[in-house]
Every structure is written in structure tokens, then in C-alpha cells.
Design a protein around this motif. Sequence first.
Motif, mmCIF file in Angstrom:
data_model
loop_
_atom_site.group_PDB
_atom_site.id
_atom_site.type_symbol
_atom_site.label_atom_id
_atom_site.label_comp_id
_atom_site.label_asym_id
_atom_site.label_seq_id
_atom_site.Cartn_x
_atom_site.Cartn_y
_atom_site.Cartn_z
ATOM 1 N N THR A 6 -20.938 18.490 9.742
ATOM 2 C CA THR A 6 -19.484 18.438 9.611
ATOM 3 C C THR A 6 -19.016 19.185 8.364
ATOM 4 N N VAL A 7 -19.726 18.992 7.270
ATOM 5 C CA VAL A 7 -19.354 19.678 6.027
ATOM 6 C C VAL A 7 -19.505 21.188 6.187
ATOM 7 N N VAL A 8 -20.606 21.623 6.785
ATOM 8 C CA VAL A 8 -20.819 23.065 7.000
ATOM 9 C C VAL A 8 -19.741 23.627 7.918
ATOM 10 N N PHE A 9 -19.421 22.904 8.972
ATOM 11 C CA PHE A 9 -18.381 23.351 9.901
ATOM 12 C C PHE A 9 -17.029 23.473 9.207
ATOM 13 N N LEU A 10 -16.665 22.479 8.436
ATOM 14 C CA LEU A 10 -15.380 22.524 7.743
ATOM 15 C C LEU A 10 -15.337 23.647 6.714
ATOM 16 N N TYR A 11 -16.421 23.824 5.964
ATOM 17 C CA TYR A 11 -16.478 24.891 4.974
ATOM 18 C C TYR A 11 -16.324 26.251 5.651
ATOM 19 N N TYR A 12 -17.075 26.465 6.724
ATOM 20 C CA TYR A 12 -17.019 27.748 7.427
ATOM 21 C C TYR A 12 -15.639 27.961 8.058
ATOM 22 N N THR A 13 -15.065 26.907 8.615
ATOM 23 C CA THR A 13 -13.740 27.019 9.232
ATOM 24 C C THR A 13 -12.681 27.377 8.195
ATOM 25 N N ILE A 14 -12.713 26.708 7.072
ATOM 26 C CA ILE A 14 -11.748 27.024 6.012
ATOM 27 C C ILE A 14 -11.948 28.451 5.522
ATOM 28 N N TRP A 15 -13.206 28.823 5.352
ATOM 29 C CA TRP A 15 -13.551 30.158 4.849
ATOM 30 C C TRP A 15 -13.061 31.255 5.782
ATOM 31 N N THR A 16 -13.266 31.091 7.087
ATOM 32 C CA THR A 16 -12.957 32.161 8.028
ATOM 33 C C THR A 16 -11.545 32.115 8.583
ATOM 34 N N LEU A 17 -10.969 30.934 8.721
ATOM 35 C CA LEU A 17 -9.661 30.842 9.368
ATOM 36 C C LEU A 17 -8.489 30.712 8.403
ATOM 37 N N PHE A 18 -8.711 30.048 7.268
ATOM 38 C CA PHE A 18 -7.583 29.797 6.377
ATOM 39 C C PHE A 18 -7.548 30.698 5.150
ATOM 40 N N MET A 19 -8.709 31.042 4.635
ATOM 41 C CA MET A 19 -8.738 31.823 3.400
ATOM 42 C C MET A 19 -8.153 33.236 3.531
ATOM 43 N N PRO A 20 -8.217 33.886 4.668
ATOM 44 C CA PRO A 20 -7.565 35.208 4.742
ATOM 45 C C PRO A 20 -6.054 35.161 4.516
ATOM 46 N N PHE A 21 -5.449 33.993 4.708
ATOM 47 C CA PHE A 21 -4.004 33.860 4.539
ATOM 48 C C PHE A 21 -3.611 33.367 3.145
ATOM 49 N N ASP A 23 -3.469 33.764 -0.910
ATOM 50 C CA ASP A 23 -3.384 34.845 -1.901
ATOM 51 C C ASP A 23 -4.715 34.994 -2.635
ATOM 52 N N GLU A 24 -5.141 36.228 -2.873
ATOM 53 C CA GLU A 24 -6.433 36.456 -3.516
ATOM 54 C C GLU A 24 -6.428 36.115 -5.003
ATOM 55 N N ASN A 25 -5.288 35.894 -5.585
ATOM 56 C CA ASN A 25 -5.193 35.541 -7.001
ATOM 57 C C ASN A 25 -5.476 34.065 -7.255
ATOM 58 N N ILE A 26 -5.470 33.277 -6.216
ATOM 59 C CA ILE A 26 -5.680 31.834 -6.360
ATOM 60 C C ILE A 26 -7.163 31.554 -6.608
ATOM 61 N N GLU A 27 -7.445 30.600 -7.477
ATOM 62 C CA GLU A 27 -8.825 30.265 -7.866
ATOM 63 C C GLU A 27 -9.651 29.704 -6.708
ATOM 64 N N LEU A 28 -9.028 29.312 -5.644
ATOM 65 C CA LEU A 28 -9.746 28.756 -4.491
ATOM 66 C C LEU A 28 -10.712 29.774 -3.887
ATOM 67 N N HIS A 29 -10.428 31.036 -4.059
ATOM 68 C CA HIS A 29 -11.304 32.090 -3.531
ATOM 69 C C HIS A 29 -12.659 32.114 -4.237
ATOM 70 N N ASN A 30 -12.757 31.542 -5.412
ATOM 71 C CA ASN A 30 -14.031 31.515 -6.137
ATOM 72 C C ASN A 30 -15.067 30.616 -5.468
ATOM 73 N N PHE A 31 -14.641 29.704 -4.599
ATOM 74 C CA PHE A 31 -15.552 28.799 -3.918
ATOM 75 C C PHE A 31 -16.181 29.414 -2.664
ATOM 76 N N PHE A 32 -15.729 30.588 -2.288
ATOM 77 C CA PHE A 32 -16.197 31.214 -1.054
ATOM 78 C C PHE A 32 -16.746 32.606 -1.334
ATOM 79 N N PRO A 33 -17.821 32.998 -0.624
ATOM 80 C CA PRO A 33 -18.330 34.366 -0.755
ATOM 81 C C PRO A 33 -17.375 35.364 -0.087
ATOM 82 N N PRO A 34 -17.629 36.663 -0.241
ATOM 83 C CA PRO A 34 -16.792 37.654 0.442
ATOM 84 C C PRO A 34 -16.788 37.449 1.964
ATOM 85 N N ARG A 35 -15.706 37.844 2.595
ATOM 86 C CA ARG A 35 -15.540 37.601 4.034
ATOM 87 C C ARG A 35 -16.570 38.301 4.908
#
Length: 80
Positions: A6-21, A23-35
Motif C-alpha cells: 500500500t505504501v509503495v502504491f501510494l508513493y508511486y501514485t503520488i509521484w506519477t499522477l500528482f507531482m507533475p501538477f 510547482d517544481e519550486n516546492i520542497e515536496l519534489h525533493n522526496f521523489f526521484p526524477p520522473r
Amino acid sequence: MIIIATVVFLYYTIWTLFMPFVDENIELHNFFPPRVWAIRIPVAIVLIGVAVVGSFLSMVMIKSGRKKRAKIAAMQAKKK
């Protein structure tokens, strides 16, 4: 195991579906590798999985063929 999945699924879902929307200036992008890794990682896992399953099936088929040949040879030796 379910919690980890469940944790892996949620992490991957957030990474692929929500993070592209987001802003790249937000620190939340530091928790995810490049797309680009969102595609590379699953492709690598699938390729490794197919290789393992294919190797297992080929080993089973080879062993089964050896048993059949031994059985046929035993039957032919019995007939003589």
C-alpha cells in the motif's frame, strides 16, 4: 506485506499522477526521484520478472523432458 504494498502504491501514485501538477519550486519534489525513473523502474522490474519466470519454466520443461526420455528408454529396455 499489505502495508508495504500500500505504501509503495501510494508513493508511486503520488509521484506519477500528482507531482507533475505541483510547482517544481516546492520542497515536496525533493522526496521523489526524477520522473524518467517512473518508467524505468517498472520496466526493469517487469523485465527481471519475465526473465525469472521464463528461466523457471524452461528448467521445469527440461527436467520434464529428461524424465519422459528416461521413461521411454526404460520401456524400450523392458520390451527387449
